[in-house]
Enzyme design. Structure first.
Site, PDB file in Angstrom:
ATOM      1  N   LYS B  76      -6.009  -5.851  -9.234  1.00 27.29           N
ATOM      2  CA  LYS B  76      -5.191  -4.686  -9.567  1.00 27.29           C
ATOM      3  C   LYS B  76      -5.341  -4.441 -11.065  1.00 27.29           C
ATOM      4  CE  LYS B  76      -0.395  -2.996  -9.076  1.00 27.29           C
ATOM      5  NZ  LYS B  76       0.967  -3.345  -8.589  1.00 27.29           N
ATOM      6  N   SER B 151       3.138  -0.047  -5.465  1.00 24.61           N
ATOM      7  CA  SER B 151       2.198   0.408  -6.467  1.00 24.61           C
ATOM      8  C   SER B 151       0.796  -0.188  -6.321  1.00 24.61           C
ATOM      9  CB  SER B 151       2.716   0.057  -7.858  1.00 24.61           C
ATOM     10  OG  SER B 151       2.759  -1.344  -8.029  1.00 24.61           O
ATOM     11  N   SER B 175       5.936  -3.779  -4.240  1.00 22.36           N
ATOM     12  CA  SER B 175       4.611  -3.221  -4.529  1.00 22.36           C
ATOM     13  C   SER B 175       3.428  -3.958  -3.909  1.00 22.36           C
ATOM     14  CB  SER B 175       4.398  -3.133  -6.040  1.00 22.36           C
ATOM     15  OG  SER B 175       5.034  -1.995  -6.548  1.00 22.36           O
TER      16      SER B 175
END
Lengths: 95, 484, 479
Positions: B76, B151, B175
């Site tokens: 990420k 997210s 997330s």
């Protein structure tokens, strides 16, 4: 409790966020709704509840007092928007 | 090769059925082919990946490889990666190249893993749909008109479409678990303090925790074993031994006490999602588990508490983006104030600004007690509920999300509706507990997830419980059509 | 109207750790800009603070030395504001729960007016900011973050001081204390010891405090006194002419000797303090406190009492000699060599030595005259090798680097003449050369005795033993 445009401007200034005048009503509306939503917390009885700042009940660990870093100024300043003579440059600071 | 799980890839690599370079190349090709439509990656590190793969192959040749050596993964874009752009999904850091590796990155790197690139995400991890990214929304591989969740939406889409066998994620209020649920993946958020936060760009420091999105619980166990553990650079890292998660996977479930909080099944929950949870519970009962009805009476406080605590911390954490040492600076500032307000005004998107302003407000003079202090107390209540529950049961189960993936643009106008998508997730972060989401079926042809919440540092049990289910079902084996 | 001044001080003492409070970067002074600013000090994305053990020990040390309570649990908080020298946009400090609270120190009042106890409300740990440099480059400021993250102990007094002099005495006391404890080098030029003063005035007898102004950036004892005096006069004049004192931050300008409002901080501050989620509560255990207590040196007040008893010095002398650990050690080295002459030693240390140091602007550790050298000189004075008057000349020669006392006495021929026959001979010559003065003296002009002494000393270039000269003269004149 709706936020006034002035309150929004004041918060934006405290947070140093540039927001265009045209966007102020939208932020005022969004933030008012969020604040109304979180105002539900008032309905909880917390009179005998201790505040919780952290999920873990631990205490701060201490580091030995040793110098472990060497200068990497050139590497770190590669990301700087403006640097000269090893200094980060900003518009004149007036005291 | 891309149909294999990470565990299978590991075994094949060890057996030298293919090289890491071949494997890496295959994934890079898939990224080249599918990423333009999914937008799952912000940065693809092709050259570095191939170089790392060759180094891994050499290690395998030498016989000093571990199980993860040569296995590709994606990070990420919230994790700092030395020499590679680390944007956090924001214009603010569009030009930022991290000079150092996050602890998580460092550990996976030294295990020999090969980084394919950096995945898209909601800006500074603030969002539940990946629509707040400066780099544009990510599409859900199961239906490209829908969001992948957020997210960690880029990580979820990348793994769901098998552009990477696994990806790291972070979970501040759901997330990892929410996008895992919406894309048919296994996603684990460990106990707060289990995985180092060093080098993970902070959103809300008392809630943020790193984890992984994988196809299976077994894959997650392998990765978590390497990522976890004490880090002296993080004061909130816990100095406790890391169990061998893989070895614990096969423990029998007989006698497992599952708590089912009645509050999770109130209004707001899609009926079919509720039904899927009950179907999953039947599987567990068959395996010898007992289901107990429990109550989390303060559950209703979790989203409002979260939306005081998280914005408050983020408003302060994001003050460092001031255009002085790194990140975006506006053109030709006339003075200092202008530099601050324009750099930050231009660098941050609308959701980030909303949260910074909310946080600034709840911490400001005259409002601190009513909002922030109050939320710290309701946070205590939320934790007490969980502690109470864990005195009766071993794990808590429920839906990961109230509905399957929603449409792109569907909730962007209404922050509150968006926030409520993480209604089952927020409380777990507030308490600091571990949680995992695993695929439990489909609703309207879209995957839905089962959330399993564990007691502090009980990740081994969570993974074992998830793995046991995955041995009985094949939801986690399904692939989105068009990507197989 | 009679006015009363009320002063409270906030002192920032940089702690003498090797590394920063939350990072492993060096705290050494004077490095090239930003070469001692690591990722943590720069507030880079993703970095985290870890607390320095030594900084905590030093805070505890200070707390114990002022008889304060040490919090078993204290909390670090973020103070949020934007400033280019504050990298994270917040300063990690302590707010509601400081590590040290409720202590006090005693200050000596001037002219033997006794002493007064000044309360220390709290002392807390925090990180220093960097520096903005305004020279050199037109229209911009340069930011150097080497200082960012240096540990500070902020020591906040009660508003207990009633005059600029008391404020200075308090500041000197804290200065001496932190140096005794070896937790701060006290270097005010380099900014290791800084002071802000909260100043207000109120009509004498009034209980309520007046509105205070905060004076920033006062970097010497002298300027603290002048800044406060100026500010008190400004406030009184303002009130007496019908105005009101504004609660504001003012900068002291030492060149103009005035205070003026600080422009950059004119807006109302809203620091939005909250507990720092990157740091956990700081727990300080009894064993740690006991260990630190055992390591405490003899403190100024204890030393002063001991000096008064052991060396029979006045409170004033003892207080001066114990004002720094180095001075006290110096004095004791001299006394150890010159036993039984504690007062003489004190006079020389406080007199000649201090004067010379002051004149050259030197610190004691830079003194060309070591304690052993001074003792050597005093020894020669006491055994009559050199007169008290010439001893001062010898001292100055030692200060100028001409060697030790014996070498200078020999080289300059300053040895006292104590040979009676030699002195008698000189006196006889003087009497023979001045018959008129002699007859006047003998006729009753007693004052002329001094004239003869002067002549004798002149003839020996001051080297004759004055006592012997006196005795011999008396005998001969009456003769």
């Amino acid at each position: 409790m709706p936020l006034s445009p002035d309150e929004v401007r004041n918060i934006a200034h405290l947070a140093r966020l540039g927001i265009s005048e045209g966007d102020i009503p939208r932020y005022a509306d969004n933030l008012s709704r969020i604040l109304d939503f979180v105002a539900q917390l008032d309905d909880a009885d917390t009179s005998r509840v201790p505040p919780m700042a952290h999920p873990l009940d631990m205490s701060q660990r201490l580091r030995e007092d040793l110098v472990s870093e060497t200068s990497q100024r050139e590497l770190y300043q590669k990301n700087a928007p403006q640097a000269e003579a090893g200094l980060y440059l900003v518009p004149k600071v007036i005291e | 090769m891309h149909n294999l799980t990470l565990a299978e890839l590991s075994r094949e690599l060890q057996a030298r059925r293919f090289t890491s370079e071949e494997l890496t190349h295959a994934y890079l090709q898939r990224i080249g082919r599918f990423n333009p439509q999914l937008n799952a990656f912000i940065t693809v590190t092709q050259d570095e990946a191939l170089a790392a793969a060759r180094a891994a192959d050499a290690r395998i040749q030498r016989g000093d490889a571990g199980p993860l050596t040569g296995v590709p993964l994606a990070h990420k874009d919230i994790f700092c990666t030395a020499g590679v752009k680390t944007s956090c999904g924001s214009k603010m850091l569009d030009n930022f190249v991290s000079p150092y590796d996050a602890t998580v990155v460092e550990r996976l790197k030294s295990a020999g893993m090969v980084m394919l690139g950096k995945t898209n995400m909601d800006e500074f991890a603030m969002g539940s749909s990946n629509e707040t990214s400066f780099y544009g929304p990510v599409k859900n591989p199961w239906d490209q008109k829908r969001v992948p969740g957020g997210s960690s939406g880029g990580s979820a889409a990348a793994v769901a479409a098998r552009l990477s066998p696994a990806a790291t994620g972070t979970d501040t209020g759901g997330s990892i678990r929410q996008p895992a649920a919406l894309t048919g993946l296994t996603g684990i958020k460990p106990t707060y303090g289990r995985v180092s936060r060093y080098g993970m760009i902070a959103f809300a420091s008392s809630l943020d925790q790193a984890g992984v999105l994988t196809a299976t619980a077994e894959d997650a166990a392998m990765l978590l074993g390497v990522m976890s553990g004490f880090d002296p650079r993080d004061s909130t890292s816990v100095d406790q031994p890391v169990p061998d998660y893989t070895a614990e996977l096969e423990r029998p479930l007989k006698g497992l006490r599952i708590g089912l909080p009645k509050e999770f099944f109130d209004r707001g929950l899609n009926e079919q999602v509720g039904a899927a949870v009950h179907a999953a519970l039947d599987v567990y009962k068959k395996l010898g588990a007992q289901v107990h009805d429990i109550s989390l009476p303060n559950f209703w406080l979790s989203v409002p508490t979260y939306y005081v605590v998280a914005p408050a911390e983020c408003s302060s954490n994001l003050s460092r983006y001031d255009g002085v040492r790194f990140g975006h600076r506006c053109e030709n500032p006339v003075d200092l104030l202008d530099m601050y307000t324009r750099s930050r005004g231009e660098g941050f998107g609308a959701e980030v600004k909303r949260r910074i302003m909310t946080g600034t407000y709840v911490l400001s003079a005259g409002y601190y007690d009513a909002y922030y202090l109050k939320a710290q107390k309701t946070r205590s209540l939320i934790r007490q509920d969980f502690l109470q529950a864990f005195s009766q049961v071993d794990v808590i189960m429920g839906p990961s999300t109230p509905t399957p993936a929603f449409g792109l643009g569907e909730k962007t106008d209404d922050p509150i509706t968006m926030y409520l998508n993480d209604i089952y997730a927020n409380g777990v972060n507030l308490a600091g507990l571990p949680g995992i989401s695993i695929p439990m079926g489909f609703v309207d042809n879209l995957p839905v997830g089962l959330q399993i919440i564990g007691n502090y540092f009980d990740e081994a049990r969570l993974l074992c419980v998830a793995h046991s289910y995955q041995k009985e079902t094949d939801w986690h084996r399904r692939m989105p059509p068009g990507f197989s | 109207m009679q006015w009363e001044t009320v002063i409270g001080l906030e002192i920032h003492a940089q702690l003498l750790t090797k590394s920063k409070i939350f990072s492993g970067a060096s705290t050494a002074f004077g490095a090239e800009p930003n070469t001692q600013a690591c990722l943590v000090d720069l507030g880079y994305p993703g970095v985290l603070p870890v607390l320095n053990r030594e900084a905590v020990r030093m805070a505890v040390k200070f707390g114990l030395a002022i008889g304060a309570s040490i919090a078993p649990r204290s909390v670090f908080a973020r103070k949020n504001y934007f400033y280019p020298d504050l990298p994270k946009g917040y300063q990690i400090s302590q707010y509601e729960l400081p590590v040290v609270s409720k202590g006090s120190v005693e200050i000596e009042l001037q002219d033997g007016a006794g002493s007064r106890r000044i309360g220390v409300t709290r002392a807390h740990l925090e990180e220093d900011a960097g520096k903005s440099l305004h020279e050199d480059i037109e229209g911009v400021s340069g930011i150097d973050l080497n200082r960012a993250g240096t540990p500070l102990l902020e020591i906040v007094s009660e508003p207990d001081m009633r005059s600029a002099r008391e404020a200075v005495a308090y500041m000197k006391k804290i200065h001496s204390l932190v140096r005794y404890l070896e937790i701060c080098d006290g270097n005010m030029q380099e900014g290791s010891f800084r002071c802000d003063a909260n100043v207000s005035v109120r009509p004498k007898g009034e209980q309520k405090f007046g509105t205070r102004a905060e004076l920033k950036n006062i970097n010497s004892f002298h300027f603290v006194e002048k800044a406060i005096i100026y500010e008190v006069q400004r406030q009184i004049a303002l009130i007496e002419s019908g105005g009101q004192v504004a609660q504001e931050t003012r900068l002291y300008d030492s060149k103009r000797n005035e205070t003026r409002p600080l422009r950059s901080k004119e807006e109302a501050n809203d620091y939005r303090y909250f507990p720092d989620p990157d740091l956990l509560p700081l727990d300080i255990s009894e064993p740690l406190i006991n260990e630190v207590r055992r390591s405490l040196p003899e403190l100024p007040d204890e030393k002063k009492q001991r000096f008064m008893q052991q060396y029979e010095l006045s409170a004033y002398d003892a207080s001066l000699l114990t004002s720094s650990r180095e001075l006290a050690d110096y004095y004791e080295s001299v006394v150890r060599t010159i036993r039984g002459e504690a007062k003489l030693c004190a006079n020389w240390v406080m007199g000649e030595l201090s004067a010379a140091l002051n004149q050259d602007g030197k610190d004691l550790n830079q003194s060309p005259v070591t304690a052993m050298m001074l003792a050597g000189l005093l020894k020669r004075m006491l055994d009559n090798t050199v007169s008290g008057k010439l001893a001062k000349e010898v001292f100055l020669a030692m200060w100028a680097g001409e060697g030790d006392a014996d070498a200078i006495i020999a080289k300059r021929g300053l040895r006292q003449i104590t040979d009676t026959a030699a002195i008698e001979k000189i006196i006889d010559e003087i009497l023979a050369a001045n018959p008129r003065q002699l007859s006047d003296y003998r006729a009753g002009k007693d004052k002329l005795f001094g004239f003869f002494v002067g002549q004798a000393m002149k003839a020996t270039q001051g080297k004759a033993n004055p006592q012997q000269v006196n005795e011999l003269l008396k005998r001969k004149l009456t003769g």
